[in-house]
Structure formats: structure tokens, C-alpha cells
Design an enzyme around this catalytic site. Structure first.
Site, short mmCIF file in Angstrom:
data_model
loop_
_atom_site.label_atom_id
_atom_site.label_comp_id
_atom_site.label_asym_id
_atom_site.label_seq_id
_atom_site.Cartn_x
_atom_site.Cartn_y
_atom_site.Cartn_z
N GLU A 37 -13.33 4.21 -6.94
CA GLU A 37 -13.05 3.15 -6.00
C GLU A 37 -13.82 1.91 -6.45
O GLU A 37 -15.05 1.91 -6.41
CB GLU A 37 -13.51 3.60 -4.60
CG GLU A 37 -13.13 2.68 -3.48
CD GLU A 37 -11.70 2.89 -2.99
OE1 GLU A 37 -11.35 4.03 -2.63
OE2 GLU A 37 -10.94 1.91 -2.95
N HIS A 75 -8.52 3.58 -7.60
CA HIS A 75 -8.34 2.76 -6.40
C HIS A 75 -9.15 1.48 -6.47
O HIS A 75 -10.15 1.40 -7.19
CB HIS A 75 -8.80 3.55 -5.16
CG HIS A 75 -7.88 4.65 -4.78
ND1 HIS A 75 -6.84 4.48 -3.87
CD2 HIS A 75 -7.81 5.93 -5.19
CE1 HIS A 75 -6.19 5.63 -3.75
NE2 HIS A 75 -6.75 6.52 -4.54
N SER A 97 -4.34 12.53 -2.95
CA SER A 97 -3.44 12.93 -4.04
C SER A 97 -4.21 13.74 -5.09
O SER A 97 -3.71 14.70 -5.65
CB SER A 97 -2.74 11.73 -4.65
OG SER A 97 -3.63 10.67 -4.85
N ARG A 98 -5.47 13.33 -5.32
CA ARG A 98 -6.25 14.01 -6.36
C ARG A 98 -6.65 15.44 -5.95
O ARG A 98 -6.99 16.25 -6.81
CB ARG A 98 -7.51 13.21 -6.67
CG ARG A 98 -8.41 12.97 -5.46
CD ARG A 98 -9.57 12.05 -5.81
NE ARG A 98 -10.39 11.73 -4.66
CZ ARG A 98 -10.25 10.64 -3.91
NH1 ARG A 98 -9.27 9.77 -4.19
NH2 ARG A 98 -11.04 10.41 -2.87
N TYR A 131 -10.10 13.57 4.13
CA TYR A 131 -8.66 13.42 4.17
C TYR A 131 -8.01 14.02 2.93
O TYR A 131 -8.67 14.24 1.92
CB TYR A 131 -8.27 11.95 4.35
CG TYR A 131 -9.05 10.97 3.52
CD1 TYR A 131 -10.23 10.39 4.02
CD2 TYR A 131 -8.65 10.60 2.24
CE1 TYR A 131 -10.96 9.49 3.27
CE2 TYR A 131 -9.37 9.71 1.48
CZ TYR A 131 -10.52 9.15 2.00
OH TYR A 131 -11.25 8.26 1.25
N SER A 132 -6.71 14.30 3.04
CA SER A 132 -5.99 15.04 1.99
C SER A 132 -5.43 14.07 0.96
O SER A 132 -4.35 13.52 1.13
CB SER A 132 -4.86 15.85 2.62
OG SER A 132 -5.38 16.64 3.66
N ARG A 138 0.83 -1.20 0.00
CA ARG A 138 0.00 0.00 0.00
C ARG A 138 0.88 1.26 0.00
O ARG A 138 0.62 2.19 -0.76
CB ARG A 138 -0.93 -0.01 1.22
CG ARG A 138 -1.89 1.18 1.30
CD ARG A 138 -2.84 1.03 2.49
NE ARG A 138 -3.70 2.17 2.70
CZ ARG A 138 -4.88 2.37 2.07
NH1 ARG A 138 -5.31 1.51 1.18
NH2 ARG A 138 -5.60 3.45 2.35
#
Lengths: 310, 312
Positions: free
Chosen positions: A177, A115, A166-167, A163-164, A62
Site C-alpha cells: 500500500e 495498491h 484478492s491476495r 477483510y477478504s 475503484r
């Protein structure tokens, strides 16, 4: 209704794979398109396929030091660069430089982040902002295009749970997903459905850039509500599993009193919330360490105004 | 067949976490330890987490696959500073449960595994002439109806058997799937628990003198060969996914001409063998590093003799 929101042409589009190195559909698709980008080519759009976490991909894990898809915080992005930073923080800074800077006019227009999940979530689209009418219109288009197959939309707009990613570097971030698929495994059906969703997404962008006006629409979404951990003992060890009645039932109603967990010796633990919720990310492998057995959501309908290019 | 009598099974070992991310066995062994289960009738029960370091990091292994370390050669190899963790651990387990092939070894080793393949409940061993194992299989197959139950034979001389179950005088693995690695599913856990319960039940009956009648056991599959992923000759990247008609269809028939792989470009790669065989371990995550897409097996039926415990 003559209120039409105008957006700039979506000229710069990126497709991220391997943000988690063991989520194989995205890794495989992006590698395929790096070699031959014909399939993702659209008139007037620069589509850039990109492996975000190559070291994790190489090890089929991961992440190496820390979860890249949590690393794009303001603190990380503005920290002085250096080799002593965790690998993924360095990587986040590099990605922000290439595809951002996050929050600036120079940032990429759209980023699709690919993902997989071990949860039975089907083809889920992840939306970060309820006010992104461009994204809402795209998701509406995709849902219509793949009907009667469904494409649930998860809205992660939440003061604590957001949450922060990458996109999030882009003006219009979209998460794809797709599950269920074990980590490290490539399933043909999962791979092909992700490919199809992306095809429709790029078609939307091409139509938008050609000047097509999209009329007002509504999109049913699931807004994230609460994180539910596994029951644990005083040493932090898990003492129960997701109940067989809840396992694989992502997006289905969970009512107060319904079975939720089953202890290893067979006792049922029930959901004791105030009302019906819609669980998702049920039994995702990567979330055991994040203390999450599933997340509850509530249904909402979002309205998007008409949009067209400037 | 002539009735057989064999010594009682007085020491039984249940092992979990041989691969650290195969979670049913990890949680089942911990649960047995929590319940302080130390006996099964007259037999003593030992429970072991085989690869604690791998369990700690939730990975298959740290240096090398523990379940390939139990050949005679590796068990007797000298330990140096460079010896991988799993080789040392295998030698420790050989001291604890073995020595392999010797009188001091435990009577029965039952090793718990999960697979990402849709294999239901499979019992795996290295001989179809170990009547203890074959009778356990028959009981498990008769008593468990919630999933298909099958036997897989990896035919090897004992010295070359590389798996942990070879440490005991009798040994087998319980393999349950499909389950992603790193995940515990209640249905899969419960199935594994049922299999372990039936095994211990059989041991108790056997030890207390029950006579088990002979007969035929079917759904026995012998490993024939492995099928590898197609790769691009230049980049060495895998170029296809297992075809939807094989995916999740472990133990179904694969005929010459049947699709095997669906290339990313859309072409189909077909099975070109001459014999009709049965795929298993279809799309097992751990086999990507060996480039194995699935194994092929021949199906057979085995005749087993009546069996009873040997009275001194």
C-alpha cells in the site's frame, strides 16, 4: 536454536495490479510487466503479472459493482456462478480458479497485491497473519533492504476488521500500500518506490528458493485495533474533517486529548481513547463510504523463526 | 490610470460541486447553507451546489464536464431526449444565475474548485481587465499568507468562455490544491474559506463606498499551451510519469532542456520549447482523459486603476 521451519519453494508468484481500478502505480507496473517481464524475472520462479479488475481499470474507477478487495469471502467463492452475480464476485470466482483455490495445496505460493492510498502511509506492507513466518521473514528482509527509508508493516489480523482480499487466495498474501497519491493519478516517486519494494521482495524469494536459510528475526508491526468514523449529523452527513494536526500523521502517536477532527466552523474534537494509538489510513478517499476516517493500531513485535526451503 | 467607477454588486453567487468530487466547495457551500448566510452587507448571497447528481456519486460529472457547458452555443442549444444531463443543468443554472451576458445576470459568480496539482490558491478568470476581479485578487493576495496566491488568465472572448463563472456580470473561480478528489482536507478547506471570506469582505467594502487605490498586481499567469503525456505509438499507453523535478512545482520555471517526463524505461524527456514558461495544473487527475500532463503559462504584471462604486 535449531528450530528451522521448512517451506516449499515459492515457485508460483503473482503480482496483482488494478484490484482497485484507479490506483495507478499497480495498474501501470503490471501493464508494463505484461508487455515485458524482464524486470520481474527470477531464476526458478514463475512470476505472473495480472490485472485483477480490468473493467474498473478501463473506467478508472475503484470498482464497477462492488469492492473486489472485499469479495473473496467463502460465501462468494462457493456461490453458484452466473451472469447475474455482481461483476466483481464473478471476477473473484475466476481469480480463485486461476490462482487458488483459496486454502488448497494448488493455490499460488505468493501473491503481491499492489495498491495506492490517498493517506500518507509511505510504503506500507500489509500482513494478514501473525503466524506466517515466511511473510515475516520477507518483510524483515525488505525493511532491511530499503533502510534508512521505512516500510511500516500493518497487521490486519482482527476478528471483525479483517477483510477478504484478492491476495488471500494465495498461501502467502502480501499487500503493498503506497501513498500518498490521489486516485487516478500516477506520481513518479510513488511508482518508483513501489517498484523498488517489489524488487527486494522478488530478490528474497530468489534467495529463499536457492536454499538460503534465514535466521530467526523480529519484526515491528502495527496491529489494527479500531475503525474511527467521521462525526456525522442525524442524516448521516459528515460534520467535521480530519484535524490539521492529525492529517498526514500516519504511524505517529495519537494520545488521549490530541486533536482529531475539526468541524467546518472551526471547533476541535479530541481523541478520547484510553491510551496512545498509532493511526493509519488517515483520510483515505475510498473509506468515506465505508464510514472510516482512520483506523487505530497498536505496536507489537512479532518473532519469526528461522526458515529455509524444504 | 484613470479611476474607474462601477455599479454596486448587489447579487453574489457562490457555487460548489461544479465537479462532484471536488470536496472543499461542496462542504463549504453546505456549511454556508447550514449557517443560513444569505447576505454579505447589502448584497444578497446565493449558494448553489452546481452538479448535484455528480456530487451524489462523488464523480467529476455524470455525462459530460459541467464546467465546459457554458459557451453561448451550448447554452442556447435545443434540448432533446439525447441532451446530456450537464447541458440541461447548465441551461438551468443560466436561468438561475444568468442569463449570461444580459442585464438580469447576478453581479458576481464565485465558483469553487479543487485540483490534485500543487497550485496553492489560484484565482482563475477569462479577463485581466475586469477591475472588480483584479481588485478582489489583490485583496486576497495581500490578506492570505498561509499559501501562495496567484491569478490565472484563460484569455477567451466571452461567448467562448465555457466555465460557470461566465454566467455573472463578473466571475472567477477559486482553485485550491493539492487535494485528492473525493477527499476533504482541513487545511485546503480552511484556505478556500479564507478566500471566500476575503472576497465577500471586499464586496461589502466596495458596496459601501471604499476607494481602492490603483497599482500593480503580479503573479498573473496567462495560458500559452498544453503539454501532453508521451504515449506508445502501438499500444497508445502512457509511457512516462511527470518528472520529479516538475511534479509539485507548479508555477516554477521550465527552461529549454529541463526534464519534463521520466519514462518507465528510465529515459528523460526534456522540454524543447524556446521560451521559458511556467507549468501549472501539473498532474491534475481530471486531465488524463484529455492526455494533458500540465499547462504552460507566461508570467506577467498587470496595472489596475483606482476603483470605487458608482453612486447613482
Amino acid at each position: 536454536n535449531t528450530n528451522v521451519s521448512c517451506f516449499h519453494e515459492a515457485r508460483r508468484v503473482a503480482i496483482f495490479g488494478g484490484t482497485h481500478g484507479n490506483e495507478m502505480s499497480g495498474v501501470t507496473l503490471v501493464n508494463l510487466w505484461i508487455q515485458n517481464g524482464k524486470e520481474i524475472h527470477r531464476k526458478g520462479v514463475e512470476t505472473k503479472p495480472f490485472i485483477t479488475n480490468p473493467r474498473a481499470v478501463e473506467k478508472c474507477t475503484r470498482y464497477v459493482d462492488t469492492d473486489l478487495n472485499r469479495a473473496f469471502t467463502t460465501e462468494n467463492l462457493s456461490a453458484p456462478s452466473g451472469d447475474d452475480l455482481p461483476y466483481e464476485v464473478q471476477r473473484a470466482q475466476q481469480i480463485n480458479e486461476i490462482f487458488g483455490p483459496k486454502g488448497s495445496p494448488e493455490a499460488y505460493d505468493v501473491i503481491f497485491d499492489l495498491h495506492n492510498t490517498t493517506s500518507n502511509m509511505g510504503c506500507t506492507l500489509i500482513l494478514e497473519s501473525s503466524k506466517d513466518h515466511f511473510n515475516l521473514q520477507m518483510m524483515h528482509y525488505i525493511k532491511k533492504a530499503i533502510a534508512p527509508d521505512s516500510c511500516p508493516v500493518l497487521l490486519t489480523e482482527h476478528p471483525l476488521l479483517k477483510y477478504s482480499t484478492s491476495r488471500s487466495v494465495a498461501k502467502h498474501p502480501i499487500g503493498l500500500e503506497v501513498g500518498p497519491q490521489p486516485q487516478g493519478v500516477l506520481r513518479s516517486n510513488i511508482f518508483e518506490s513501489m517498484r523498488v519494494v517489489l524488487k527486494h521482495a522478488l530478490d528474497f524469494i530468489e534467495l529463499f528458493n536457492e536454499g538460503l536459510e534465514f535466521p530467526p528475526c523480529t519484526v515491528d508491526v502495527f496491529r489494527v485495533s479500531e475503525k474511527m468514523d467521521y462525526p456525522r449529523d442525524t442524516n448521516g452527513n459528515i460534520i467535521a474533517m480530519v484535524h490539521p494536526n492529525l492529517q498526514d500523521c500516519d504511524w505517529e502517536p495519537l494520545n488521549p486529548g490530541d486533536p482529531m477532527f475539526q468541524t467546518f466552523d472551526g471547533t476541535t474534537l479530541r481523541y478520547e481513547g484510553a491510551g496512545t494509538v498509532y493511526p493509519t489510513f488517515i483520510n483515505e478517499a475510498a473509506y468515506y463510504e465505508k464510514q472510516q476516517a482512520f483506523v487505530t493500531t497498536r505496536r507489537e513485535t512479532l518473532a519469526a523463526g528461522a526458515i529455509k526451503k524444504t | 490610470m484613470e479611476p474607474v467607477s462601477l455599479p454596486a454588486l448587489s447579487r453574489v453567487a457562490i457555487c460548489g460541486g461544479t465537479h462532484g468530487n471536488e470536496m472543499s466547495g461542496v462542504y463549504l457551500v453546505r456549511e454556508l447553507q447550514r449557517q443560513k448566510l444569505e447576505k454579505a452587507g447589502s448584497a444578497t448571497l446565493t449558494t448553489v451546489i452546481s452538479n448535484p447528481r455528480a456530487v451524489q456519486v462523488c464523480k467529476r460529472y455524470t455525462d459530460m464536464d459541467l464546467n465546459r457547458c457554458f459557451t453561448d452555443a451550448i447554452l442556447s442549444s435545443p434540448v432533446t431526449v439525447a441532451t446530456p444531463y450537464e447541458v440541461r443543468r447548465a441551461q438551468e443554472l443560466n436561468t438561475l444565475l444568468g442569463p449570461k451576458g444580459k442585464l438580469g445576470a447576478v453581479d458576481l459568480v464565485c465558483d469553487l474548485h479543487n485540483t490534485t496539482a500543487n497550485m496553492g490558491l489560484s484565482l482563475i478568470s477569462y479577463s485581466v481587465q475586469d477591475w472588480v476581479i483584479m481588485h478582489i485578487y489583490r485583496q486576497v493576495q495581500r490578506k492570505i499568507t498561509s499559501a501562495p496566491v496567484r491569478f490565472i488568465l484563460l484569455d477567451l472572448p466571452l461567448a467562448d468562455v465555457y466555465s460557470q463563472d461566465s454566467l455573472g456580470k463578473h466571475g472567477f473561480s477559486i482553485e485550491v490544491g493539492p487535494q485528492p478528489h473525493g477527499v476533504v482536507r482541513a487545511d485546503i478547506f480552511n484556505l478556500m474559506k479564507e478566500a471566500v471570506d476575503q472576497t465577500l469582505d471586499w464586496v461589502q467594502c466596495f458596496n459601501s463606498g471604499s476607494a481602492f487605490e490603483g497599482g500593480e498586481v503580479d503573479d498573473v499567469y496567462t495560458f500559452v499551451k498544453s503539454v501532453y503525456y508521451p504515449r506508445d505509438p502501438e499500444t497508445n499507453q502512457i509511457t512516462a510519469a511527470i518528472h520529479p523535478q516538475v511534479q509539485d512545482r507548479d508555477f516554477c520555471l521550465l527552461h529549454p532542456g529541463d526534464p519534463m517526463f521520466l519514462m518507465f524505461s528510465g529515459e528523460i524527456v526534456k522540454y524543447e520549447g524556446e521560451e521559458v514558461l511556467h507549468p501549472f495544473f501539473v498532474n491534475e487527475c481530471a486531465y488524463y482523459e484529455k492526455s494533458i500532463a500540465f499547462h504552460l503559462a507566461r508570467k506577467m504584471t498587470v496595472t489596475i486603476p483606482p476603483l470605487q462604486v458608482k453612486r447613482d
